[in-house]
Structure formats: C-alpha cells, structure tokens
Design an enzyme around this catalytic site. Sequence first.
Site, PDB file in Angstrom:
ATOM      1  N   SER B   9       0.797  -1.295   0.247  1.00 14.07           N
ATOM      2  CA  SER B   9      -0.080  -0.004  -0.181  1.00 14.07           C
ATOM      3  C   SER B   9       0.789   1.183   0.030  1.00 14.07           C
ATOM      4  O   SER B   9       1.998   1.246   0.665  1.00 14.07           O
ATOM      5  CB  SER B   9      -0.871  -0.077   1.199  1.00 14.07           C
ATOM      6  N   ALA B  58       6.409  11.500   3.627  1.00  7.18           N
ATOM      7  CA  ALA B  58       5.284  11.999   4.598  1.00  7.18           C
ATOM      8  C   ALA B  58       4.081  12.440   3.607  1.00  7.18           C
ATOM      9  O   ALA B  58       3.915  13.759   3.624  1.00  7.18           O
ATOM     10  CB  ALA B  58       5.782  13.056   5.522  1.00  7.18           C
ATOM     11  N   GLY B  60       1.213  11.604   4.101  1.00 15.59           N
ATOM     12  CA  GLY B  60      -0.171  12.094   4.680  1.00 15.59           C
ATOM     13  C   GLY B  60      -1.628  11.650   4.067  1.00 15.59           C
ATOM     14  O   GLY B  60      -2.680  12.318   4.322  1.00 15.59           O
ATOM     15  N   ASN B  88      -6.559  -1.137   1.772  1.00 20.19           N
ATOM     16  CA  ASN B  88      -5.934  -0.511   3.192  1.00 20.19           C
ATOM     17  C   ASN B  88      -6.842   0.710   3.515  1.00 20.19           C
ATOM     18  O   ASN B  88      -6.902   1.770   3.103  1.00 20.19           O
ATOM     19  CB  ASN B  88      -4.465   0.100   2.716  1.00 20.19           C
ATOM     20  N   CYS B 119       0.783   4.267  10.103  1.00 22.32           N
ATOM     21  CA  CYS B 119       1.116   5.201   9.496  1.00 22.32           C
ATOM     22  C   CYS B 119       1.785   6.501  10.204  1.00 22.32           C
ATOM     23  O   CYS B 119       0.840   7.205  11.083  1.00 22.32           O
ATOM     24  CB  CYS B 119       0.083   5.708   8.617  1.00 22.32           C
TER      25      CYS B 119
END
Lengths: 241, 292
Positions: B9, B58, B60, B88, B119
């Site tokens: 993912s 990153a 997000g 996911n 995450c």
Amino acid sequence: MKSERLKITENRQITADIYKMCLLGAEKPLPGNFLELTIPGCFLGRPFGVAGYADGITEIYYRVVGEGTMKMTGMKEGEEVDALTGLGNSFDTNGVKKPLIVSGGLGFAPLKFLAESFVEKGITPLFVAGFKSRSDIVEFLKESGFSPVITTDDGTAGFHGSAVDYIKEKVPEFDRYYACGPMPMLKGMAAAFKGGQLSLEARMGCGFGACMGCSIMTTAGAKRVCKEGPVFSSEEVIFGD
Amino acid sequence: MDNPVIPASGTFGFGYEFNNWFDISVLGSIALKGTTIEARYGNPLPRIAECPAGMINAIGLQNPGAVAVRDIELKKLAAVYPKKVIANVGGHSFGEYVETSAILSAAEEVFAIELNVSCPNVKGGGMAFGLDAGVLEELTAAVKEASSKPVIVKLSPNVTDITVLAKAAERGGADGLSLINTLVGMRIDLRTAKPIISVKRGGYSGPGVFPVAVNAVYNTREAVSLPIVGMGGIMNAENVIEMMYAGADCVMVGTLNLIDPCGSKKIIEDLPGVMERLGIDKLTDIVGRAHR
C-alpha cells in the site's frame, strides 16, 4: 513511458553551476515531457525536463545543488545509465500562432524543446529568458537560428529586470504563453496574464504517479506534478505563499 | 493467490496506472493506496527525502475518499486486473475506521481489509492507534465486526516490542498481520539547517529497513499463530525467500516499485530460478524455516 538504458554522449559545464548532458537511445519525447535518471550511488532517480531531441539524442540541463547532481558532474561520455523516459504530460500547442515563451533561470530547459518544435512548424515564438546575472546566461538557442530576449535581475546584460518585468513593460502580442521557472515567477505570470501553460518543478519520489510525493492543489483538486503535470494551465494552479 | 508477491500500500497507487509498465495480472494481489472516509490532500510539499538506502515519505494519506475508491478507482482497476485486492484503511477515529472498512469490504473486488494503524504521517491518528495494545485490540474488534471480509492488521515497527501489538491484534480477532510499516525518520537540509520534510519527520523505507523487518517477522512468528504478510525493504527474489524463512506466508514489495515500476514483476520472474538454486520445491514449505 518507458524504461530505457541510455548512453551519455556529452556532459559539459556551461556556467558556474549549470551543466548540459546529452543521452543517446531514448524514444522521441514530446515537448514538456521529463525523464528520471538513475544516478549510481543514489537511491532515487532525478527528474529533468527534456530540453531538446535530435537524432536519438536527448538533451538535458542540470544545476549542481546536492549530492545527486554533484555525482552527475563526474559521469563520463560513453557511460550507460538507466532512465525512465517520456514521463509526464506535454505542452498544448494546438492552434497556437503567436506563442510567447517565458523562462526564469534553468526553466528555459523544457521551453527550449517547445520553441524548437514551434520553429519546426514554421512558427517563430517570442522567447524571453531571464537570468540572475550576465555570468549565469546560457546561450541555449544558438543552433536553432533565433535568439531569445535576455533579461538579467542585476542589469549586467540585456533588459534590466526579470522576464516577467519585461513582459509587463513591453506587453508583446501573444495568443498563448508558456512559462517555466521558480514558483514566485510563475505566480507572477499567472497573476498578470491569463491563458498560459506553466511547467512546474517538484521534489519527486517516483516520477510516474505512484508515491503521491509531488501533489499540488489545483482548482480541480490534488494533482501530481509528475503525472497530471508537469504542465498545468495558469488558471488551475493554486499557489501557496 | 497464485504467487506470494503483492505491491504494498502507498507504493502502487490504485494499481491500474502500473498496467502501462507491465501486465499487472502477474501479481498475486495488490494492496491499494491507504483510504480514509473523506478525501484528503495530504501534507504540504516536500513530502520526500532521500536516504542512503531508501527514502523518507510523509504523504499524509492523500486519497479521494472511500466512496470514490469503491465507485471509481476499484472499477478502473477491475478493468485491467481480474484478481481480488486488499483495501488499506486509515482513519482518525474508531468511527472513521469502522465506516471506511464497511464501505470497502462490501466491494466485490476486495478480498481483505488491511488496517493501517501504523502510518506515521497523519496527525492525531494513524500510528496512534497502533502503539497501545488496549486501543489496538479494541479497534481490531470494532473493524472486524464492521467488515464483511478478513481483516489484516498492519503493525508499526516504532514500538519497543512488536509482539505485544501482534498479540493484541490477535485477541481483537485479526485474521492476519502485515509488517512492518515505515520507521519514523528525519533528514535535515545542510544548507538551511531545517528538516527537508515539510512536517519534519516521515516514514523511512527501502533496503535499509530490511533487517529490521526480518527480525520483526521472526519475532512475531514465534508470538502468534496468525498468517503473516512480511514487508520492509524487499528488493529482490532472495529477499522474498529470506522473509519467508523468517515466518512470512507471503510478502509485500513497497519502495522498490517507486524506483523501478517493473520491480515487482521482476521479482516474480526471478523467484523460480532462485528457488531452484536453493533447492526449494514449494514456497509454502519454507515459511518459518528459520525457526526449525
């Protein structure tokens, strides 16, 4: 989009920090496309706008800013490198008769290829290329048979001011403009003139749309500089501060 | 699955765009980009920093939202990929995780939910759910109840002992575990003396984390009896074998996809040759061999 192995045919210093590299073996790209070059010793590829293409040779320019581009300066003629080619979208030139092309610094690179494609079609664009100072000027269009208007921020050569200042002062006629350069410059162009195409630069992960590392905000939501771009309409880009 | 290689993912988008690089039907399955209930733009740029043996990201959780994934992205993928995929799921609250899991597990193209509680790039969510055993157990149970498909819990390596969280997910009713997600990391720009990533830190992935991942999978194999999806820095077919020796039933390939769009395909092509060289008949025989 293709994965190809290219052979370096030229890698030469042009100014204090700008180099020109020529690579043999890629399929013909479209003006606006970029390629991702694998640098030995670097984990991620490095994206470069295609600045010209002739006889199977792709031309790129790079500024030495970090570890990757420093390593590139040491790459030799004859060396082979892996590359992902034909990445990103391209400039829309349909029906354009009087193109205005505006660059800031190294932003001239993808626009040089665009200008050459106009010349091939019998159209001579007005090309305004801005640089910081006389010593930063890259004479990139000599071989194409026409000269850009040069501007320098410090007035040491050509028009005193930025390329955007020049356009604002002279107000040349155009039916579409194309711009590439630092974000403040593109923001200035987009604020002053409608109907343009902007080629954006971004720090990228993959270069082909998988990692979402280079997404910008547009009037139509998030778009990836590497996939939906790098060319965007001047009306759709939402500029930050 | 007809082979144990699944793009991880966040490194493969919603899959269909990779069909321009190779015939993606060779993949065992595909783990979709992390999806939240609402559309998210994600973090400001820069989101990427290079490392000696990998990269920090990153992003997000940029995604178009659960309904758009179900109605648009999954349909585009189904047109070029005939097999079932793993959705996911990310979130900021129990409610968001539950709602997103319910929507995506109902899609016919989805055969399992991967619960992203690891995450590191989403404020007030993401990894926060994967660091506390009690919270993780409760969340797993809530998502299990909402999901009509098996639930795989994706574990974070940013803990003292990953097996504590693995057991918590098992108690919550997880059908499987996937590990490891990225390691929290930072790079600082030498010229500006400021972190390169806009939100300062991100998740480190790539071949540099592979030994960390092998150890995490090995330890987790000893602690729980759930199926394990091993991932973290897999770059070649040999790495797949090593991860399966450690205890993975199948593997996910992540960061490799970002530097070589055909990387997952090459691993699948290379596997038979590596198996032959090592005298392996069936990959199912080697799961956890390092423990025997």
